[in-house]
Design an enzyme around this catalytic site. Structure first.
Site: not given
Length: 375
Positions: A81-83
């Site tokens: 995940p890269c939020q």
């Protein structure tokens, strides 16, 4: 021979689909999102699925489920995940989700696959995540030859401007045994398409080419699912339809519409996200498809000629999913799955490169077993 691959943080299956198209046999998809996994299982029926927090997933568990052993010749792919790194997120380097990339490294260290693939947003290497990414590369380079670059999905036949950080790695002993030339033999995919007409390249795929053959829909309408899956659009208020009609008359941008149709938040100075309520240019690739890709207030996601937002099928096509790929869930859930996905054609480009080197390594192992060469 089909080489094996495992997809961590698999989501709805964009990366797995692309790898499958490049010739891999997907053995396992791992994710914690039950709704995304429902879509994954619907489309990758022969692939085992593990719904689990990545922090609880071990190399031993993966071996138990797949039969793949430590140091086997296989691909371990992952899209943490890269939020916290995304230009659309908070850009918070301390976001706990960013730490999940180290779980990917942990599993790499436990299984020591011959090849690795990681995909993420460019901000992971250039923005607030720069230090984290530097540490990630440093750790990987202890055991792997690593190459990475920011690639534009449009350069690989995806009808969308989408820049992604792509990292490929070959375990050091494998790399040495293959005798590759670091200067001449790059292990990242080479572009096949170009913005301008250029010898040896095809032109970028446009929105017109990607979606204009789909049946016309009104806002809130759905097409027959037995003919075309997921061709459904969100409802719009009469006022929003009026806005779109007027925006369309003023070049596709909302800045020029009459004051009575402007939203109060858009009347303020220095308003960010100026693409909201914008009309997509049909003769260019689409803008980056995000989780809000079917909502006109979330970006330039208004259909080029019809007064509505993108349908689920249109958004999926702009991500390079073919029409056989069926999304599961409500509009919000499916939009999220599409926006979070790796474009299959970009994944396929990576897969083709990696599978070529895997084949060379398999040849080396066979020659070694026959005594033709010595380790």
């Amino acid at each position: 021979m089909k080489f094996k691959a495992i997809d961590l943080f698999c989501g709805a299956g964009g990366l797995s689909t692309g790898l499958k198209k490049s010739g891999f046999r997907l053995c396992l998809g791992v994710d914690i999102d039950e709704k995304a996994l429902k879509t994954y299982k619907c489309n990758l029926k022969r692939t085992k699925v593990l719904k689990e927090d990545i922090k609880k997933v071990t190399g031993e568990k993966i071996t138990e489920l797949t039969g793949i052993n430590r140091r086997d010749n296989f691909l371990l792919a992952g899209c943490p995940p890269c939020q916290g790194f995304s230009s659309l997120g908070k850009r918070d380097a301390n976001d706990e989700k960013n730490e999940l990339v180290y779980e990917y490294i942990r599993i790499i260290n436990e299984l020591e696959p011959s090849f690795i693939l990681m995909e993420n947003v460019p901000g992971m290497s250039t923005g607030v995540g720069k230090e984290i990414f530097k540490n990630v590369v440093k750790e990987l380079e202890e055991n792997y030859h690593v190459e990475y670059a920011t690639l534009n999905a449009a350069d690989f036949g995806v009808p969308q401007i989408r820049k992604r950080l792509v990292l490929h790695g070959i375990r050091n002993d494998v790399y040495d045994n293959l005798g590759l030339d670091k200067e001449k033999q790059k292990i990242l995919p080479k572009p096949t398409h170009s913005k301008e007409k250029k010898k040896g390249y095809r032109k970028w795929v446009t929105v017109r080419k990607a979606i204009f053959d789909l049946p016309i829909l009104g806002a809130g309408e759905s097409y027959d699912d037995s003919i075309i899956k997921n061709h459904k659009a969100r409802s719009l208020s009469e006022t929003n339809i009026e806005r779109l009609q007027e925006i369309r008359l003023h070049g596709g941008n909302r800045e020029m519409i009459s004051e009575e149709l402007q939203l109060e938040c858009h009347k303020k100075e220095n308003v960010s996200y100026t693409d909201t309520y914008g009309i997509i240019d049909p003769d260019k690739p689409a803008p980056t498809i995000t989780s809000g890709c079917t909502i006109i207030s979330k970006g330039r996601y208004c259909h080029p000629t019809q007064n509505r937002g993108l349908s689920i099928r249109e958004a999926a096509r702009l991500q390079s999913f073919d029409d056989k790929f069926e999304f599961q869930g409500n509009m919000g859930e499916m939009s999220l799955q599409i926006g979070n996905a790796v474009p299959p054609k970009l994944a396929q480009a990576s897969g083709k490169v990696i599978i070529n080197y895997m084949g060379l390594y398999e040849d080396y192992l066979e020659a070694q077993a026959k005594g033709v060469i010595t380790p």
